[in-house]
Enzyme design. Structure first.
Site, PDB file in Angstrom:
ATOM      1  N   ASP A  58       0.842  -1.193   0.000  1.00  0.00           N
ATOM      2  CA  ASP A  58       0.000   0.000   0.000  1.00  0.00           C
ATOM      3  C   ASP A  58       0.884   1.253   0.000  1.00  0.00           C
ATOM      4  OD1 ASP A  58      -3.185   0.426   1.149  1.00  0.00           O
ATOM      5  OD2 ASP A  58      -1.821   2.144   1.114  1.00  0.00           O
ATOM      6  N   ALA A  81      -1.869   5.052  -8.205  1.00  0.00           N
ATOM      7  CA  ALA A  81      -2.653   4.406  -7.140  1.00  0.00           C
ATOM      8  C   ALA A  81      -3.616   5.387  -6.494  1.00  0.00           C
ATOM      9  CB  ALA A  81      -1.718   3.820  -6.085  1.00  0.00           C
ATOM     10  N   SER A 124      -6.891  14.790 -13.150  1.00  0.00           N
ATOM     11  CA  SER A 124      -8.130  14.582 -13.903  1.00  0.00           C
ATOM     12  C   SER A 124      -8.670  15.911 -14.404  1.00  0.00           C
ATOM     13  CB  SER A 124      -9.152  13.946 -12.959  1.00  0.00           C
ATOM     14  OG  SER A 124     -10.434  14.020 -13.517  1.00  0.00           O
ATOM     15  N   TYR A 149     -13.812  12.943  -4.603  1.00  0.00           N
ATOM     16  CA  TYR A 149     -12.795  12.427  -5.534  1.00  0.00           C
ATOM     17  C   TYR A 149     -12.093  13.589  -6.234  1.00  0.00           C
ATOM     18  CZ  TYR A 149     -10.791  10.674  -9.843  1.00  0.00           C
ATOM     19  OH  TYR A 149      -9.924  10.433 -10.887  1.00  0.00           O
ATOM     20  N   LYS A 153      -8.089  15.179  -5.944  1.00  0.00           N
ATOM     21  CA  LYS A 153      -7.142  15.422  -7.040  1.00  0.00           C
ATOM     22  C   LYS A 153      -6.642  16.873  -6.990  1.00  0.00           C
ATOM     23  CE  LYS A 153      -7.156  11.393  -8.982  1.00  0.00           C
ATOM     24  NZ  LYS A 153      -5.964  10.548  -8.914  1.00  0.00           N
ATOM     25  N   ASP A 292     -26.510  12.898 -11.062  1.00  0.00           N
ATOM     26  CA  ASP A 292     -26.036  14.006 -10.221  1.00  0.00           C
ATOM     27  C   ASP A 292     -24.570  14.311 -10.501  1.00  0.00           C
ATOM     28  OD1 ASP A 292     -28.272  14.605  -8.903  1.00  0.00           O
ATOM     29  OD2 ASP A 292     -27.715  13.704  -6.967  1.00  0.00           O
ATOM     30  N   ASP A 294     -23.042  15.423 -13.162  1.00  0.00           N
ATOM     31  CA  ASP A 294     -22.518  15.403 -14.532  1.00  0.00           C
ATOM     32  C   ASP A 294     -22.533  16.803 -15.138  1.00  0.00           C
ATOM     33  OD1 ASP A 294     -21.808  12.771 -14.915  1.00  0.00           O
ATOM     34  OD2 ASP A 294     -23.726  12.175 -15.805  1.00  0.00           O
TER      35      ASP A 294
HETATM   36  P1  NAD Z   1      -7.775   1.601 -11.344  1.00  0.00           P
HETATM   37  O1  NAD Z   1      -8.631   1.494 -10.143  1.00  0.00           O
HETATM   38  O2  NAD Z   1      -7.966   0.591 -12.432  1.00  0.00           O
HETATM   39  O3  NAD Z   1      -6.237   1.570 -10.900  1.00  0.00           O
HETATM   40  C1  NAD Z   1      -5.783   2.081  -9.671  1.00  0.00           C
HETATM   41  C2  NAD Z   1      -4.893   1.021  -9.037  1.00  0.00           C
HETATM   42  O4  NAD Z   1      -4.416   1.518  -7.783  1.00  0.00           O
HETATM   43  C3  NAD Z   1      -5.637  -0.288  -8.741  1.00  0.00           C
HETATM   44  O5  NAD Z   1      -4.883  -1.373  -9.252  1.00  0.00           O
HETATM   45  C4  NAD Z   1      -5.720  -0.337  -7.213  1.00  0.00           C
HETATM   46  O6  NAD Z   1      -5.663  -1.650  -6.733  1.00  0.00           O
HETATM   47  C5  NAD Z   1      -4.500   0.488  -6.823  1.00  0.00           C
HETATM   48  N1  NAD Z   1      -4.591   1.154  -5.504  1.00  0.00           N
HETATM   49  C6  NAD Z   1      -5.615   1.907  -5.035  1.00  0.00           C
HETATM   50  N2  NAD Z   1      -5.313   2.380  -3.806  1.00  0.00           N
HETATM   51  C7  NAD Z   1      -4.065   1.926  -3.512  1.00  0.00           C
HETATM   52  C8  NAD Z   1      -3.196   2.086  -2.411  1.00  0.00           C
HETATM   53  N3  NAD Z   1      -3.576   2.795  -1.337  1.00  0.00           N
HETATM   54  N4  NAD Z   1      -1.978   1.491  -2.445  1.00  0.00           N
HETATM   55  C9  NAD Z   1      -1.603   0.753  -3.515  1.00  0.00           C
HETATM   56  N5  NAD Z   1      -2.387   0.564  -4.584  1.00  0.00           N
HETATM   57  C10 NAD Z   1      -3.604   1.145  -4.594  1.00  0.00           C
HETATM   58  O7  NAD Z   1      -7.938   3.070 -11.929  1.00  0.00           O
HETATM   59  P2  NAD Z   1      -7.434   3.703 -13.306  1.00  0.00           P
HETATM   60  O8  NAD Z   1      -8.625   3.967 -14.145  1.00  0.00           O
HETATM   61  O9  NAD Z   1      -6.319   2.915 -13.858  1.00  0.00           O
HETATM   62  O10 NAD Z   1      -6.925   5.119 -12.781  1.00  0.00           O
HETATM   63  C11 NAD Z   1      -5.567   5.331 -12.440  1.00  0.00           C
HETATM   64  C12 NAD Z   1      -5.429   6.747 -11.899  1.00  0.00           C
HETATM   65  O11 NAD Z   1      -5.885   7.677 -12.882  1.00  0.00           O
HETATM   66  C13 NAD Z   1      -6.248   7.017 -10.630  1.00  0.00           C
HETATM   67  O12 NAD Z   1      -5.482   7.845  -9.777  1.00  0.00           O
HETATM   68  C14 NAD Z   1      -7.455   7.756 -11.167  1.00  0.00           C
HETATM   69  O13 NAD Z   1      -8.020   8.598 -10.195  1.00  0.00           O
HETATM   70  C15 NAD Z   1      -6.845   8.552 -12.305  1.00  0.00           C
HETATM   71  N6  NAD Z   1      -7.836   8.935 -13.333  1.00  0.00           N
HETATM   72  C16 NAD Z   1      -8.575   7.969 -13.964  1.00  0.00           C
HETATM   73  C17 NAD Z   1      -9.516   8.340 -14.923  1.00  0.00           C
HETATM   74  C18 NAD Z   1     -10.370   7.299 -15.605  1.00  0.00           C
HETATM   75  O14 NAD Z   1     -11.328   7.672 -16.288  1.00  0.00           O
HETATM   76  N7  NAD Z   1     -10.052   6.001 -15.504  1.00  0.00           N
HETATM   77  C19 NAD Z   1      -9.712   9.705 -15.254  1.00  0.00           C
HETATM   78  C20 NAD Z   1      -8.935  10.655 -14.602  1.00  0.00           C
HETATM   79  C21 NAD Z   1      -7.976  10.263 -13.648  1.00  0.00           C
HETATM   80  N1  UFG Z   2     -23.144   7.656 -18.821  1.00  0.00           N
HETATM   81  C1  UFG Z   2     -24.396   7.149 -19.148  1.00  0.00           C
HETATM   82  N2  UFG Z   2     -24.713   5.896 -18.708  1.00  0.00           N
HETATM   83  C2  UFG Z   2     -23.847   5.136 -17.961  1.00  0.00           C
HETATM   84  C3  UFG Z   2     -22.567   5.670 -17.631  1.00  0.00           C
HETATM   85  C4  UFG Z   2     -22.253   6.951 -18.082  1.00  0.00           C
HETATM   86  O1  UFG Z   2     -25.197   7.795 -19.810  1.00  0.00           O
HETATM   87  O2  UFG Z   2     -24.207   4.015 -17.569  1.00  0.00           O
HETATM   88  C5  UFG Z   2     -22.799   8.998 -19.308  1.00  0.00           C
HETATM   89  C6  UFG Z   2     -22.536   9.980 -18.173  1.00  0.00           C
HETATM   90  O3  UFG Z   2     -23.740  10.534 -17.733  1.00  0.00           O
HETATM   91  C7  UFG Z   2     -21.599  10.967 -18.862  1.00  0.00           C
HETATM   92  C8  UFG Z   2     -20.826  10.118 -19.884  1.00  0.00           C
HETATM   93  O4  UFG Z   2     -21.588   8.929 -20.042  1.00  0.00           O
HETATM   94  O5  UFG Z   2     -22.380  11.880 -19.569  1.00  0.00           O
HETATM   95  C9  UFG Z   2     -19.429   9.770 -19.418  1.00  0.00           C
HETATM   96  O6  UFG Z   2     -19.524   9.210 -18.113  1.00  0.00           O
HETATM   97  P1  UFG Z   2     -18.327   8.450 -17.412  1.00  0.00           P
HETATM   98  O7  UFG Z   2     -18.788   8.029 -16.067  1.00  0.00           O
HETATM   99  O8  UFG Z   2     -17.777   7.409 -18.327  1.00  0.00           O
HETATM  100  O9  UFG Z   2     -17.202   9.578 -17.323  1.00  0.00           O
HETATM  101  P2  UFG Z   2     -17.212  10.985 -16.556  1.00  0.00           P
HETATM  102  O10 UFG Z   2     -16.941  12.025 -17.588  1.00  0.00           O
HETATM  103  O11 UFG Z   2     -18.394  11.147 -15.721  1.00  0.00           O
HETATM  104  O12 UFG Z   2     -15.971  10.816 -15.557  1.00  0.00           O
HETATM  105  C10 UFG Z   2     -14.701  10.344 -15.989  1.00  0.00           C
HETATM  106  C11 UFG Z   2     -13.980   9.669 -14.817  1.00  0.00           C
HETATM  107  C12 UFG Z   2     -13.653  10.656 -13.741  1.00  0.00           C
HETATM  108  C13 UFG Z   2     -12.913  11.838 -14.311  1.00  0.00           C
HETATM  109  C14 UFG Z   2     -13.666  12.429 -15.479  1.00  0.00           C
HETATM  110  C15 UFG Z   2     -12.861  13.504 -16.133  1.00  0.00           C
HETATM  111  O13 UFG Z   2     -14.805   8.635 -14.286  1.00  0.00           O
HETATM  112  O14 UFG Z   2     -12.784  10.036 -12.828  1.00  0.00           O
HETATM  113  O15 UFG Z   2     -13.920  11.411 -16.450  1.00  0.00           O
HETATM  114  O16 UFG Z   2     -11.632  13.014 -16.508  1.00  0.00           O
HETATM  115  F1  UFG Z   2     -12.778  12.791 -13.348  1.00  0.00           F
END
Ligand code: NAD
Ligand code: UFG
Length: 337
Positions: A58, A81, A124, A149, A153, A292, A294
């Protein structure tokens, strides 16, 4: 060069690990597997022929971090992470601040003690807040975030900025991701959400593979082209390449901020229609209430990353759909088979 990748077993981390190894880096992954599956490392080996070194632990465990820094000659850290479910973050905010903020503090303290001062952080687009005009530009101030969340960030961005001000030896890159989708073109690794997916693309592909009955589209009365929300979707392999580019630029000290997106907004309906066109698979959907928190529409101004890092998103929407479907249809239950 040896890179410590926290969260390297997760969705974006695992794709980045593949690209780092392909480009010649040694990779050490630290992950507590709270949202991932160790099968990902076998899949990485199938793709690239080797596995990264894996430490199960961790980021909040200082002893674990000290032991990593004393065992491996780490040059830089890519820090994925953290917890990422927007809705859940309002229900259990303390867990989010614990993991995302406190976890980053412990990581930075251990890095400073080991004299490793190069860090790339997963931020993000959400940090631009509710009122920012589109497209989002890096020069805009961070805005009002609407959930723990997003606030976590924004807090980490501020902490890392203060750290760089206090000690010019630090070099920190804040990568603001837009909406990563898709999977490695091999179909071996991809997004494997636990439970009901929160995000659009995994929901679409789970409906297509028959795991869920229909997609709910949240809102069709937004002030957009077709009434559904618009986002900047980019291929996760492009996002992974963005980290490799940012890593080569890390020698410049101070804080550097880059949007990683395509620069184009696409609506939810456009995404569903594109998936059906490209794969030939039907995705039943119906319209539901707005979700909520969005925002109607946002996308990146992605020109800074192109100018300064030489990076731009090159994969097409068709590739995003094809690769999502290859992963989902080969692995209907994700890494569990
Ligand atoms: P993910 O959950 O698939 O990957 C995150 C990984 O971190 C997981 O494998 C989890 O097990 C590990 N983890 C979580 N807490 C931990 C801890 N305390 N110690 C060690 N490991 C830990 O998520 P992802 O989609 O790959 O996202 C990666 C990063 O990018 C995250 O920080 C997320 O907030 C950021 N991010 C993701 C998106 C998206 O749309 N996926 C958008 C913007 C930012
Ligand atoms: N949506 C639907 N139905 C679903 C899921 C999503 O209509 O079942 C819509 C949402 O309302 C939104 C769009 O699809 O309009 C995209 O939604 P996502 O949840 O895929 O993505 P978000 O833009 O809400 O959020 C993502 C990440 C956040 C990050 C953000 C900006 O989940 O972590 O992009 O990078 F902060």
């Amino acid at each position: 060069m040896t890179v410590l990748v926290t969260g390297g077993a997760g969705y974006i981390g695992s794709h980045t690990v593949v690209q780092l190894i392909a480009q010649g880096s040694q990779v050490v992954v630290l992950d507590n597997l709270c949202n991932s599956n160790p099968e990902v490392f076998n899949r990485i080996e199938d793709i690239i022929g080797v596995q990264p070194t894996f430490v199960e632990g961790d980021i909040r465990d200082r002893e674990c971090l000290d032991s990593i820094f004393s065992t491996y000659s780490i040059d830089s850290v890519i820090h994925f992470a953290g917890l990422k479910a927007v809705g859940e973050s309002s229900q259990i905010p303390l867990n989010y601040y614990q993991n995302n903020v406190h976890g980053t503090l412990v990581l930075c303290e251990a890095m400073a003690a080991a004299d490793v001062k190069k860090l790339i952080f997963s931020s993000s687009a959400t940090v631009y807040g509710e009122d920012a005009p589109v497209p989002y530009e890096e020069t805009m101030p961070r805005g009002k975030t609407s959930n723990p969340y997003g606030t976590s960030k924004a807090m980490v961005e501020q902490i890392l900025t203060d750290l760089c001000k206090s000690d010019p030896e630090w070099s920190v890159t804040l990568l603001r991701y837009f909406n990563p989708i898709g999977a490695h073109p091999s179909g071996c690794i991809g997004e494997d959400p636990k439970g009901i997916p929160n995000n659009l693309m995994p929901f679409i592909s789970q409906v297509a593979v028959g795991k869920r009955k229909e997609l709910s589209i949240f809102g069709n009365d937004y002030p957009t082209t077709d009434g559904t929300c618009e986002r900047d979707y980019l291929h996760v392999m492009d996002l992974a390449d963005g980290h490799v580019s940012a890593l080569s630029a890390l020698e410049y000290n101070g804080v550097h901020i880059y949007n990683l997106g395509t620069g184009n907004g696409l609506s939810v309906l456009a995404m569903v229609n594109s998936f059906m066109d490209v794969t030939g698979v039907d995705v039943p959907y119906s319209f539901a209430d707005r979700r909520d928190g969005d925002l109607p529409a946002f996308w990146a101004d992605a020109s800074k990353a192109e100018k300064e890092l030489g990076w731009s998103a090159t994969r097409t929407l068709d590739q995003m759909m094809e690769d999502t479907w290859r992963w989902q249809s080969n692995n209907p239950n994700g890494y569990d088979g």
